[in-house]
Write an enzyme that holds these catalytic residues in place. Structure first.
Site, PDB file in Angstrom:
ATOM      1  N   GLU A   9       0.868  -1.141  -0.153  1.00  0.00           N
ATOM      2  CA  GLU A   9       0.024  -0.067   0.145  1.00  0.00           C
ATOM      3  C   GLU A   9       0.921   1.095   0.093  1.00  0.00           C
ATOM      4  OE1 GLU A   9      -3.109  -2.138   3.198  1.00  0.00           O
ATOM      5  OE2 GLU A   9      -2.091  -0.020   3.711  1.00  0.00           O
TER       6      GLU A   9
ATOM      7  N   CYS B  63       3.245   8.562   1.706  1.00  0.00           N
ATOM      8  CA  CYS B  63       3.564   7.280   2.557  1.00  0.00           C
ATOM      9  C   CYS B  63       3.738   6.019   1.782  1.00  0.00           C
ATOM     10  CB  CYS B  63       2.475   7.257   3.535  1.00  0.00           C
ATOM     11  SG  CYS B  63       2.664   5.954   5.022  1.00  0.00           S
TER      12      CYS B  63
ATOM     13  N   CYS C 294       5.326  -7.606   7.391  1.00  0.00           N
ATOM     14  CA  CYS C 294       6.225  -6.934   8.284  1.00  0.00           C
ATOM     15  C   CYS C 294       6.375  -8.263   9.224  1.00  0.00           C
ATOM     16  CB  CYS C 294       5.912  -5.866   9.084  1.00  0.00           C
ATOM     17  SG  CYS C 294       7.096  -5.113  10.156  1.00  0.00           S
TER      18      CYS C 294
ATOM     19  N   CYS D 267       4.103  -6.412  15.872  1.00  0.00           N
ATOM     20  CA  CYS D 267       3.413  -5.596  16.746  1.00  0.00           C
ATOM     21  C   CYS D 267       2.035  -6.017  16.806  1.00  0.00           C
ATOM     22  CB  CYS D 267       3.801  -3.982  16.443  1.00  0.00           C
ATOM     23  SG  CYS D 267       5.771  -3.731  16.195  1.00  0.00           S
TER      24      CYS D 267
ATOM     25  N   CYS E  68      -0.894  -3.630  14.966  1.00  0.00           N
ATOM     26  CA  CYS E  68      -0.591  -3.224  13.688  1.00  0.00           C
ATOM     27  C   CYS E  68      -1.118  -4.226  12.849  1.00  0.00           C
ATOM     28  CB  CYS E  68       0.794  -3.122  13.695  1.00  0.00           C
ATOM     29  SG  CYS E  68       1.341  -2.722  12.038  1.00  0.00           S
TER      30      CYS E  68
ATOM     31  N   CYS F 187      -1.537   1.541   8.435  1.00  0.00           N
ATOM     32  CA  CYS F 187      -0.607   0.429   7.961  1.00  0.00           C
ATOM     33  C   CYS F 187      -1.415  -0.975   7.685  1.00  0.00           C
ATOM     34  CB  CYS F 187       0.158   0.603   9.161  1.00  0.00           C
ATOM     35  SG  CYS F 187       1.647  -0.668   8.941  1.00  0.00           S
TER      36      CYS F 187
END
Ligand code: SAH
Ligand code: SF4
Length: 360
Positions: free
Chosen positions: A83, A96, A103, A107, A110, A351
């Site tokens: 994205e 951004c 990832c 976390c 997220c 995100c």
């Protein structure tokens, strides 16, 4: 540019075509052979095919804030989804970008972290997100924004769309940029080298956001770049940070902040401390005071982010009064603090949320 010249020469073309192609891509944001009228017809297709293949295909595009926030879900050659978001403000345009598909840092608040890591993006795939934003702006499809109040307001709203350029880039899309170190640093150089070598964006207008990979922060300090470092802290104490940012089990708050202060000293750039405010998790008054005491007197700025809840999460943003008190306490320690605007909420702006919904 030397590498580009070598490839062009290998293809049997005069090396100066490398600068011509570069000017098309980085200066005019085109990779379309039929728009390269300064190149001989016979060479255009071959050169564009060889050097400027399309890397990302728009899978979905969403907009909000009267068209000034644009989010794109891209599909890479191998099906990986990433994205990027364009945000136009009266005085700047921020892109951004994603540095990885997914990832691996895990976390829990997220959406990207919940899906895990698919792969690193290449330098070109990172740069392509910014070029796509620049192309969209140049096409006049992103309306200007009236600046709030003041005599400039009306002028702002009649801003000719074709005058806007991408002024800022933040590595706050999907992925941990410092876990894809070589491609990210090369992308920063391509974004900030002057045209035709690169896109000509100011290094000071580029922000690399990290979860706190200490050796990579130290290495970045040695690159001689003046990009802004953002550290996603989210908790001032190891006990809580170990759970919110699992990589804290490896590099503790103290080590992460020490690396950040070394970075600030070497570059003269204020470090941005990112702190997502999560109701009843990390928004207590004592944590605000502890944060203030850790940062007081440092070259730092706190950027509070109201949590954007991910689907199915039990966590949500702090109550407004609690958020105000948190801000007040951090500011009382003499630390500059702002609350990030929450653009793009209604288009799964946080995100990884759009990619997650596309996979379902
Ligand atoms: N991996 C890097 C950069 C990408 S995340 C990092 O973590 O810094 C960019 C920012 O968005 C980080 O500060 C991250 O903590 C924050 N973020 C992620 N999910 C969020 C959510 N649901 N609500 C608010 N901020 C979030
Ligand atoms: Fe990765 Fe950043 Fe999300 Fe953590 S917040 S999982 S580091 S993208």
């Amino acid at each position: 540019m030397a590498e580009r010249r070598a490839v062009v020469a290998e293809l049997g073309e005069p090396p100066y075509r490398a600068a011509q192609l570069s000017r098309h891509y980085f200066g005019r944001f085109t990779q379309q052979a039929d728009e390269m009228s300064d190149l001989p017809r016979a060479s255009r297709d071959m050169l564009a095919d060889a050097l400027l293949p399309p890397l990302l295909t728009a899978e979905r595009e969403l907009s909000c804030d009267a068209g000034t926030t644009r989010k794109t879900l891209w599909r890479a050659f191998d099906g990986a989804l990433i994205e990027s978001v364009l945000m136009r403000y009266p005085d700047r345009v921020t892109m951004c970008v994603s540095s990885q598909a997914g990832c691996g840092m895990g976390c829990p608040f997220c959406a990207t972290g919940q899906a895990g890591l698919t792969r690193n993006l290449s330098t070109a795939e990172i740069v392509a997100q910014v070029v796509a934003g620049a192309r969209l702006l140049a096409s006049g499809q992103v309306p200007g924004v009236a600046s709030r109040g003041g005599p400039g307001g009306l002028e702002g709203s009649s801003h000719r769309a074709d005058t806007a350029r991408v002024s800022n880039v933040v590595f706050m899309g999907m992925g941990e940029p410092l876990a894809n170190y070589a491609s990210v640093v090369a992308a920063v150089r391509r974004l900030t080298d002057p045209v035709p070598e690169g896109l000509g964006i100011s290094q000071r207008s580029v922000t690399v956001s990290t979860v706190g990979l200490v050796p990579a922060i130290t290495r970045l300090r040695g690159e001689g770049l003046s990009v802004t470092l953002a550290v996603s802290l989210h908790a001032p104490d190891d006990e809580l940070r170990d759970t919110l940012v699992p990589v804290n089990q490896r590099w503790k708050v103290e080590e992460v902040l020490a690396a950040a202060w070394d970075y600030a000293a070497a570059t003269g750039r204020r470090v941005s401390i990112e702190y997502a405010l999560i109701r009843d998790i990390n928004d207590q008054a004592w944590r605000a005071d502890l944060l203030g005491s850790l940062l007081a007197g440092r070259l730092a700025h706190v950027n509070l982010i109201p949590l954007n809840p991910t689907p199915g999460s039990k966590w949500t943003a702090s109550r407004p009064a609690v958020q105000r008190e948190f801000v007040r306490r951090v500011a009382a320690a003499g630390v500059p603090v702002t609350v990030r605007d929450t653009r793009g909420r209604e288009i799964d702006g946080a995100c990884g949320q759009l990619a997650a919904s596309a996979r379902q």
